[in-house]
Design a protein around this motif. Sequence first.
Motif, PDB file in Angstrom:
ATOM      1  N   GLU A  19       0.827  -1.213   0.000  1.00  0.00           N
ATOM      2  CA  GLU A  19       0.000   0.000   0.000  1.00  0.00           C
ATOM      3  C   GLU A  19       0.859   1.260   0.000  1.00  0.00           C
ATOM      4  O   GLU A  19       0.527   2.250  -0.655  1.00  0.00           O
ATOM      5  CB  GLU A  19      -0.959  -0.007   1.199  1.00  0.00           C
ATOM      6  N   LEU A  20       1.963   1.222   0.726  1.00  0.00           N
ATOM      7  CA  LEU A  20       2.874   2.368   0.727  1.00  0.00           C
ATOM      8  C   LEU A  20       3.492   2.589  -0.651  1.00  0.00           C
ATOM      9  O   LEU A  20       3.733   3.729  -1.058  1.00  0.00           O
ATOM     10  CB  LEU A  20       3.964   2.200   1.794  1.00  0.00           C
ATOM     11  N   GLU A  69      12.154   5.541   1.813  1.00  0.00           N
ATOM     12  CA  GLU A  69      12.985   5.097   2.930  1.00  0.00           C
ATOM     13  C   GLU A  69      12.172   4.329   3.976  1.00  0.00           C
ATOM     14  O   GLU A  69      12.682   3.393   4.595  1.00  0.00           O
ATOM     15  CB  GLU A  69      13.711   6.288   3.551  1.00  0.00           C
ATOM     16  N   ARG A  70      10.918   4.708   4.160  1.00  0.00           N
ATOM     17  CA  ARG A  70      10.069   3.971   5.107  1.00  0.00           C
ATOM     18  C   ARG A  70       9.823   2.559   4.594  1.00  0.00           C
ATOM     19  O   ARG A  70       9.851   1.587   5.354  1.00  0.00           O
ATOM     20  CB  ARG A  70       8.733   4.705   5.339  1.00  0.00           C
ATOM     21  N   ILE A  71       9.562   2.430   3.295  1.00  0.00           N
ATOM     22  CA  ILE A  71       9.353   1.109   2.690  1.00  0.00           C
ATOM     23  C   ILE A  71      10.604   0.247   2.886  1.00  0.00           C
ATOM     24  O   ILE A  71      10.505  -0.935   3.254  1.00  0.00           O
ATOM     25  CB  ILE A  71       8.979   1.260   1.200  1.00  0.00           C
ATOM     26  N   GLN A  77      11.080  -3.224  -0.944  1.00  0.00           N
ATOM     27  CA  GLN A  77      11.746  -2.376  -1.929  1.00  0.00           C
ATOM     28  C   GLN A  77      10.748  -1.374  -2.511  1.00  0.00           C
ATOM     29  O   GLN A  77       9.654  -1.768  -2.924  1.00  0.00           O
ATOM     30  CB  GLN A  77      12.319  -3.238  -3.061  1.00  0.00           C
ATOM     31  N   PRO A  78      11.135  -0.100  -2.557  1.00  0.00           N
ATOM     32  CA  PRO A  78      10.238   0.882  -3.176  1.00  0.00           C
ATOM     33  C   PRO A  78      10.199   0.687  -4.695  1.00  0.00           C
ATOM     34  O   PRO A  78      11.225   0.386  -5.299  1.00  0.00           O
ATOM     35  CB  PRO A  78      10.857   2.236  -2.810  1.00  0.00           C
ATOM     36  N   VAL A  79       9.017   0.845  -5.264  1.00  0.00           N
ATOM     37  CA  VAL A  79       8.905   0.780  -6.722  1.00  0.00           C
ATOM     38  C   VAL A  79       9.578   2.015  -7.303  1.00  0.00           C
ATOM     39  O   VAL A  79       9.648   3.070  -6.663  1.00  0.00           O
ATOM     40  CB  VAL A  79       7.434   0.697  -7.209  1.00  0.00           C
ATOM     41  N   HIS A  80      10.077   1.859  -8.511  1.00  0.00           N
ATOM     42  CA  HIS A  80      10.647   2.996  -9.216  1.00  0.00           C
ATOM     43  C   HIS A  80      10.430   2.795 -10.702  1.00  0.00           C
ATOM     44  O   HIS A  80      10.270   1.671 -11.175  1.00  0.00           O
ATOM     45  CB  HIS A  80      12.130   3.193  -8.878  1.00  0.00           C
ATOM     46  N   ILE A 121      -4.128   3.693   5.263  1.00  0.00           N
ATOM     47  CA  ILE A 121      -2.818   3.110   5.568  1.00  0.00           C
ATOM     48  C   ILE A 121      -2.453   3.370   7.031  1.00  0.00           C
ATOM     49  O   ILE A 121      -1.901   2.489   7.700  1.00  0.00           O
ATOM     50  CB  ILE A 121      -1.741   3.659   4.608  1.00  0.00           C
ATOM     51  N   LEU A 122      -2.760   4.547   7.533  1.00  0.00           N
ATOM     52  CA  LEU A 122      -2.488   4.881   8.928  1.00  0.00           C
ATOM     53  C   LEU A 122      -3.206   3.907   9.867  1.00  0.00           C
ATOM     54  O   LEU A 122      -2.621   3.425  10.831  1.00  0.00           O
ATOM     55  CB  LEU A 122      -2.912   6.323   9.213  1.00  0.00           C
TER      56      LEU A 122
END
Length: 156
Positions: A19-20, A69-71, A77-80, A121-122
Motif C-alpha cells: 500500500e505504501l 525510505e520507510r518502505i 523495496q520501493p517501486v521505481h 494506511i495509517l
Amino acid sequence: MEKNLIGLNKTETKALTDELNKLLADYQVLYMNVRGYHWNIKGRDFFELHAKFEEMYTDLVVKVDELAERILTLGSQPVHGYSKYLALSDISETLDVTEGTAAIKHVLAAYQTLLVKQRQILTTASELGDEGTVGLLSDYISQQEKETWMLNAYLQ
C-alpha cells in the motif's frame, strides 16, 4: 511469526508496504504534475502560483524520499520507474495545464485521493503497531488538510 528488522510481523508488513508503494506512486505522479504547473503556469497570478507550485513540489520530493525510505525500513523495496508509477497511481497524469484555477483544482483532487488513502494506511499501520509509519502519515495528513483549506480559500 517471523519478524522484520524492526520487530514487526513480516507478512503483515509486506501488505502494508504494498500500500505504501501505491502511495509512493501517487506522490511521484503528483510531483510531476505540480512540476509541470510550475513550469507552464500563465496569467496574472503567475508570480504567486509559480512560487507556490515550487514550494509544493519541493515538499513533495521530500515526501517521496521519506516514503521510499520507510518502505526500505519496513523490509521491502520501493517501486521505481514512471511506467510503474502510472500503473499503480490513483492520481492521473495531467499535461499542459497552464491556467491557475485548473491547476489548483487538480492539486485539490489529488489531495483528496491522498488523504483517503493515507488515513486507510495509517489505520493499518496502527493495527500493526508501526508507530513510524503512523507518525509519518499523521504529519502528511495534518499538512494536507491545512493546505486543502488554504487552496480552497484561494479559489473563492
